[in-house]
Design an enzyme around this catalytic site. Sequence first.
Site, mmCIF file in Angstrom:
data_model
loop_
_atom_site.group_PDB
_atom_site.id
_atom_site.type_symbol
_atom_site.label_atom_id
_atom_site.label_comp_id
_atom_site.label_asym_id
_atom_site.label_seq_id
_atom_site.Cartn_x
_atom_site.Cartn_y
_atom_site.Cartn_z
ATOM 1 N N TYR A 298 40.598 52.568 46.956
ATOM 2 C CA TYR A 298 39.912 51.387 46.434
ATOM 3 C C TYR A 298 40.946 50.377 45.965
ATOM 4 O O TYR A 298 41.905 50.740 45.272
ATOM 5 C CB TYR A 298 39.012 51.782 45.262
ATOM 6 C CG TYR A 298 38.262 50.622 44.634
ATOM 7 C CD1 TYR A 298 37.254 49.958 45.335
ATOM 8 C CD2 TYR A 298 38.560 50.194 43.343
ATOM 9 C CE1 TYR A 298 36.563 48.901 44.757
ATOM 10 C CE2 TYR A 298 37.860 49.139 42.752
ATOM 11 C CZ TYR A 298 36.870 48.492 43.467
ATOM 12 O OH TYR A 298 36.179 47.449 42.897
ATOM 13 N N ASP B 21 49.429 50.120 45.541
ATOM 14 C CA ASP B 21 48.435 49.699 44.565
ATOM 15 C C ASP B 21 48.492 50.693 43.413
ATOM 16 O O ASP B 21 47.923 51.780 43.480
ATOM 17 C CB ASP B 21 47.048 49.649 45.204
ATOM 18 C CG ASP B 21 45.986 49.178 44.216
ATOM 19 O OD1 ASP B 21 46.325 49.001 43.020
ATOM 20 O OD2 ASP B 21 44.821 49.000 44.625
ATOM 21 N N LYS C 204 44.769 47.657 34.630
ATOM 22 C CA LYS C 204 44.364 48.713 33.701
ATOM 23 C C LYS C 204 45.345 48.886 32.531
ATOM 24 O O LYS C 204 45.263 48.132 31.568
ATOM 25 C CB LYS C 204 44.095 50.000 34.477
ATOM 26 C CG LYS C 204 42.943 49.765 35.492
ATOM 27 C CD LYS C 204 42.348 50.991 36.118
ATOM 28 C CE LYS C 204 41.068 50.622 36.860
ATOM 29 N NZ LYS C 204 41.123 50.720 38.305
#
Length: 430
Positions: free
Chosen positions: A143, A238, A266
């Site tokens: 994702y 990522d 995050k």
Amino acid sequence: MGSLSASYFERAQEVIPGGVNSPVRAFKSVGGSPLFIQSAKGAYLKDVDGKEYIDLIGSWGPMLFGQAHPSIENAVRDALSKGFSFGAPSYNEVLIAEKIVSMIPSIEKVRLVNSGTEATMAAIRLARAYTKRDKIIKFEGCYHGHGDSFLIAAGSGVATLGTPDSPGVTVSTAKDTLTAVYNDLSSLRNLFEANPTDISAVILEPVVGNMGLVIPEPGFIEGIQQLCKTYGSLLIFDEVMTGFRLSSSGYQGLTNIQPDLTTLGKIIGGGLPVGAYGGKAEIMNMIAPAGPVYQAGTLSGNPLATSAGLAMLNLISEHPEVYDALNQKGKALAEGIRQQLSELQIDGFVNQIGSMFTLFFTNKAVKNFSDAKTSDTAKFGIYFREMLNQGVYLPPSQFESWFLSAALDEAHIDHILKASRIALEKTLMA
Ligand SMILES: *Cc1c(COP(=O)(O)O)cnc(C)c1O
């Protein structure tokens, strides 16, 4: 029964699509109605009905030191007293950029944005501009946020182009995203051979958190880097999830592999909205206003967000031992649950690395998305609901990683294991 959470959710569904602002929060795949959270501190979330839960979501990753850590809280309070958005440069932006550059060796320059989604969208635009090529390769089950280029399903053959995985994504966008199989270098090689001069970049979660936790096999990431070099494509890690979670320099700190570009999010916001992308100066200098590739943000580098992020990164530098401690807890949890699975003869497979963890209800070793999809999601739903009942808040989906925090002590791990035993027994009764 009439809990406050249930009544809020009913109202929410009237005015918010599906009642939530991000789909997985809605408990759709586990059943039941989502809890509304009143407050959070340390290892605990407290819902609006006053019940406390051990938090294994950690806001999907940011809360490495647990909820509302005093150092981060104080930094945000201090920043708040000085105003909270200027639309002009502020010193914290320099400090956090210097900090990120000093902690992650492959990043020489970094640009701050407001989410992981923005970071990955900008990173592939930059890769396309730098290589003057249009296509990207991603891996099935990874994702990278909700940008159009990533919401693409694999085509049916190696030379086949991707197809939109969400209504609203155009066929012409889909044709520029090719999809390989995680932990399968030959699938990637086939895509390169079929498109030798078209691939701008390969983007991946070097450790995957978003199909449930999946760990790269030895040689897999090295092989990707080699193929990227052979075909003149950029390698993008990522690390929105793994950055500063697996080590103080991300997943890449655990290996000697340096990607060309890295995306972060995050943890670097300490719980406030921040994303970032960075890499070699030669590539990053193509970003406006240094270069021609446009990317901007009204709230990018926001002083509250950067103060929280900087406090988080400072905490990490001051407590490098946190990663070993988290790994010990992760291991204890993994061993405990594996033991329970074998005692109760339940088909289950546990993946764990550091503070990331997934229990898959399958008898298959989970190395890619097809393996993950063999999981019995109904069983996971039963397990999830009983864990919640026992005061443990897991991510409400089989295909997510659990996140451990430094706020968990041995008593919490014991509580989680006791709850797990009861929840596993429940799955046998169904
Ligand atoms: C969460 C996540 C994103 C998206 O970040 P948002 O801040 O939710 O937009 C991108 N990539 C990975 C690996 C993620 O885990």
